[in-house]
Scaffold this motif. Structure first.
Motif, PDB file in Angstrom:
ATOM      1  N   VAL A 166      48.758  15.046  64.206  1.00 27.63           N
ATOM      2  CA  VAL A 166      49.069  15.914  63.064  1.00 27.63           C
ATOM      3  C   VAL A 166      50.254  16.815  63.394  1.00 27.63           C
ATOM      4  O   VAL A 166      51.148  17.028  62.561  1.00 27.63           O
ATOM      5  CB  VAL A 166      47.830  16.747  62.677  1.00 27.63           C
ATOM      6  N   TRP A 167      50.270  17.331  64.602  1.00 28.13           N
ATOM      7  CA  TRP A 167      51.393  18.176  65.030  1.00 28.13           C
ATOM      8  C   TRP A 167      52.699  17.387  64.995  1.00 28.13           C
ATOM      9  O   TRP A 167      53.726  17.885  64.522  1.00 28.13           O
ATOM     10  CB  TRP A 167      51.132  18.686  66.448  1.00 28.13           C
ATOM     11  N   LEU A 168      52.654  16.143  65.454  1.00 26.64           N
ATOM     12  CA  LEU A 168      53.857  15.312  65.491  1.00 26.64           C
ATOM     13  C   LEU A 168      54.347  14.985  64.082  1.00 26.64           C
ATOM     14  O   LEU A 168      55.556  15.039  63.808  1.00 26.64           O
ATOM     15  CB  LEU A 168      53.560  14.021  66.257  1.00 26.64           C
ATOM     16  N   VAL A 169      53.425  14.657  63.198  1.00 27.31           N
ATOM     17  CA  VAL A 169      53.793  14.364  61.806  1.00 27.31           C
ATOM     18  C   VAL A 169      54.443  15.584  61.164  1.00 27.31           C
ATOM     19  O   VAL A 169      55.439  15.474  60.441  1.00 27.31           O
ATOM     20  CB  VAL A 169      52.549  13.929  60.998  1.00 27.31           C
ATOM     21  N   THR A 170      53.895  16.750  61.453  1.00 26.60           N
ATOM     22  CA  THR A 170      54.428  17.993  60.885  1.00 26.60           C
ATOM     23  C   THR A 170      55.810  18.306  61.440  1.00 26.60           C
ATOM     24  O   THR A 170      56.729  18.668  60.694  1.00 26.60           O
ATOM     25  CB  THR A 170      53.467  19.164  61.177  1.00 26.60           C
ATOM     26  N   VAL A 171      55.971  18.153  62.746  1.00 31.51           N
ATOM     27  CA  VAL A 171      57.261  18.442  63.384  1.00 31.51           C
ATOM     28  C   VAL A 171      58.355  17.524  62.847  1.00 31.51           C
ATOM     29  O   VAL A 171      59.487  17.957  62.597  1.00 31.51           O
ATOM     30  CB  VAL A 171      57.145  18.299  64.920  1.00 31.51           C
ATOM     31  N   LEU A 172      58.024  16.253  62.653  1.00 29.94           N
ATOM     32  CA  LEU A 172      59.006  15.279  62.167  1.00 29.94           C
ATOM     33  C   LEU A 172      59.155  15.307  60.646  1.00 29.94           C
ATOM     34  O   LEU A 172      59.967  14.556  60.092  1.00 29.94           O
ATOM     35  CB  LEU A 172      58.613  13.869  62.623  1.00 29.94           C
ATOM     36  N   ASP A 173      58.363  16.150  59.992  1.00 32.18           N
ATOM     37  CA  ASP A 173      58.440  16.327  58.541  1.00 32.18           C
ATOM     38  C   ASP A 173      58.307  14.992  57.798  1.00 32.18           C
ATOM     39  O   ASP A 173      59.087  14.674  56.899  1.00 32.18           O
ATOM     40  CB  ASP A 173      59.763  17.006  58.163  1.00 32.18           C
ATOM     41  N   LEU A 174      57.300  14.232  58.179  1.00 30.56           N
ATOM     42  CA  LEU A 174      57.066  12.932  57.546  1.00 30.56           C
ATOM     43  C   LEU A 174      56.167  13.042  56.321  1.00 30.56           C
ATOM     44  O   LEU A 174      56.035  12.089  55.558  1.00 30.56           O
ATOM     45  CB  LEU A 174      56.427  11.971  58.554  1.00 30.56           C
ATOM     46  N   GLY A 175      55.552  14.177  56.156  1.00 31.65           N
ATOM     47  CA  GLY A 175      54.631  14.386  55.047  1.00 31.65           C
ATOM     48  C   GLY A 175      53.684  15.515  55.394  1.00 31.65           C
ATOM     49  O   GLY A 175      53.928  16.290  56.319  1.00 31.65           O
ATOM     50  N   THR A 176      52.604  15.583  54.656  1.00 31.27           N
ATOM     51  CA  THR A 176      51.595  16.609  54.909  1.00 31.27           C
ATOM     52  C   THR A 176      50.442  16.004  55.696  1.00 31.27           C
ATOM     53  O   THR A 176      49.924  14.945  55.329  1.00 31.27           O
ATOM     54  CB  THR A 176      51.061  17.187  53.585  1.00 31.27           C
ATOM     55  N   ALA A 177      50.054  16.670  56.759  1.00 34.70           N
ATOM     56  CA  ALA A 177      48.960  16.173  57.593  1.00 34.70           C
ATOM     57  C   ALA A 177      48.061  17.331  57.998  1.00 34.70           C
ATOM     58  O   ALA A 177      48.545  18.368  58.454  1.00 34.70           O
ATOM     59  CB  ALA A 177      49.504  15.475  58.835  1.00 34.70           C
ATOM     60  N   VAL A 178      46.777  17.140  57.801  1.00 35.47           N
ATOM     61  CA  VAL A 178      45.787  18.148  58.169  1.00 35.47           C
ATOM     62  C   VAL A 178      44.680  17.461  58.960  1.00 35.47           C
ATOM     63  O   VAL A 178      44.241  16.363  58.595  1.00 35.47           O
ATOM     64  CB  VAL A 178      45.187  18.836  56.920  1.00 35.47           C
ATOM     65  N   ALA A 179      44.256  18.089  60.042  1.00 36.57           N
ATOM     66  CA  ALA A 179      43.205  17.517  60.890  1.00 36.57           C
ATOM     67  C   ALA A 179      41.919  18.308  60.757  1.00 36.57           C
ATOM     68  O   ALA A 179      41.937  19.539  60.672  1.00 36.57           O
ATOM     69  CB  ALA A 179      43.660  17.502  62.344  1.00 36.57           C
ATOM     70  N   ARG A 180      40.828  17.579  60.735  1.00 34.57           N
ATOM     71  CA  ARG A 180      39.507  18.203  60.758  1.00 34.57           C
ATOM     72  C   ARG A 180      38.598  17.312  61.596  1.00 34.57           C
ATOM     73  O   ARG A 180      38.180  16.249  61.152  1.00 34.57           O
ATOM     74  CB  ARG A 180      38.958  18.371  59.346  1.00 34.57           C
ATOM     75  N   ASP A 181      38.357  17.752  62.816  1.00 35.75           N
ATOM     76  CA  ASP A 181      37.596  16.964  63.781  1.00 35.75           C
ATOM     77  C   ASP A 181      38.313  15.628  64.010  1.00 35.75           C
ATOM     78  O   ASP A 181      39.434  15.615  64.499  1.00 35.75           O
ATOM     79  CB  ASP A 181      36.161  16.761  63.304  1.00 35.75           C
ATOM     80  N   ASN A 182      37.699  14.507  63.631  1.00 35.56           N
ATOM     81  CA  ASN A 182      38.345  13.214  63.848  1.00 35.56           C
ATOM     82  C   ASN A 182      38.917  12.623  62.553  1.00 35.56           C
ATOM     83  O   ASN A 182      39.174  11.424  62.471  1.00 35.56           O
ATOM     84  CB  ASN A 182      37.359  12.220  64.463  1.00 35.56           C
ATOM     85  N   VAL A 183      39.120  13.463  61.565  1.00 36.24           N
ATOM     86  CA  VAL A 183      39.643  13.011  60.270  1.00 36.24           C
ATOM     87  C   VAL A 183      41.026  13.602  60.034  1.00 36.24           C
ATOM     88  O   VAL A 183      41.248  14.798  60.263  1.00 36.24           O
ATOM     89  CB  VAL A 183      38.705  13.412  59.110  1.00 36.24           C
ATOM     90  N   MET A 184      41.948  12.745  59.588  1.00 37.35           N
ATOM     91  CA  MET A 184      43.281  13.197  59.195  1.00 37.35           C
ATOM     92  C   MET A 184      43.437  13.034  57.686  1.00 37.35           C
ATOM     93  O   MET A 184      43.142  11.969  57.138  1.00 37.35           O
ATOM     94  CB  MET A 184      44.363  12.367  59.900  1.00 37.35           C
ATOM     95  N   PHE A 185      43.893  14.090  57.047  1.00 38.05           N
ATOM     96  CA  PHE A 185      44.198  14.035  55.622  1.00 38.05           C
ATOM     97  C   PHE A 185      45.719  13.981  55.493  1.00 38.05           C
ATOM     98  O   PHE A 185      46.418  14.920  55.885  1.00 38.05           O
ATOM     99  CB  PHE A 185      43.632  15.255  54.900  1.00 38.05           C
TER     100      PHE A 185
END
Length: 238
Positions: free
Chosen positions: A104-123
């Motif tokens: 999620v951190w990598l997706v956010t840094v690269l600005d590929l979209g919106t990513a949110v983590a909750r335990d083992n789930v990525m939104f």
């Protein structure tokens, strides 16, 4: 043994695969794909061990243990995935949330979209809409760390080098495998963010994403170690 293996592979196209799939219900198997692949690896492991035994006798354990260990280890991992799917095996699932957070951190840094983590789930929300990915230990590549450890452990036993250097190679290999697994999870996220959120199409990519990354890495690592140690040996002989 080769004939038996060939017959098995041919029979898969003539009803054996369906029979294996149907037998999964009898054994209360949860994941059909892992169940069917498990038998493929079992047959190949038996074939390789039989072939090595014919050519080298009991010495094959010292000469070429990596292949059988990889095949047998993969079969065992697939059996665990088949009978204890998802997060049933808690210890193997333990590291997954950390992998998810890193992704999620990598997706956010690269600005590929919106990513949110909750335990083992990525939104995820990307170019093609939203998708929720629930990551379990096989998808996170935890099994590849186990298999890598077994294969490289056997490989290191054959190398006539100092233990400290063996330990360095082993640790670097584990770090590399973890990195490959992070790339694997990232690629699955990227596919959902940039290619498609269609579950069927995504699942097709998910089936092959892990192995097409792990196997080249495994062989490349072994090759690099062999090259380095061969050069060191040549220098020491001069």
């Amino acid at each position: 043994m080769a004939l038996v293996t060939i017959v098995y592979l041919i029979s898969l196209e003539y009803g054996l695969r369906e029979y294996i799939n149907e037998s999964a219900e009898f054994f209360d198997v949860q994941l059909i794909y892992s169940w069917t692949w498990m038998w493929d690896f079992i047959v190949m492991a038996i074939f390789v061990v039989a072939a090595l035994s014919i050519f080298f006798g009991k010495r094959w354990i010292r000469i070429a243990p990596a292949g059988p260990i990889f095949l047998t280890g993969t079969a065992i991992i697939l059996s665990l995935d088949a009978f204890f799917p998802y997060d049933t095996l808690g210890p193997l699932q333990y590291v997954v949330p950390y992998f998810v957070q890193a992704n999620v951190w990598l997706v956010t840094v690269l600005d590929l979209g919106t990513a949110v983590a909750r335990d083992n789930v990525m939104f995820l929300r990307g170019d093609h809409g939203s998708m929720a990915l629930q990551v379990f230990w096989p998808s996170a590549g935890v099994h590849s760390i186990i298999i890598f450890s077994l294969v490289i452990g056997a490989f290191m036993l054959k190398l006539n080098i100092p233990r400290k250097r063996k330990a360095v190679y082993f640790v670097l290999g584990i770090i590399g495998t973890i990195t490959v697994n992070l790339i694997r999870i990232f690629s699955l996220s990227w596919y959902a963010l940039k290619v498609t959120t269609d579950p069927v199409a995504w699942e097709e990519y998910h089936k092959i994403a892990g192995e097409i990354m792990f196997l080249p890495w495994l062989f490349a690592f072994i090759l690099v170690v062999v090259i380095i140690e061969s050069r060191r040996l040549k220098k020491s002989e001069k």
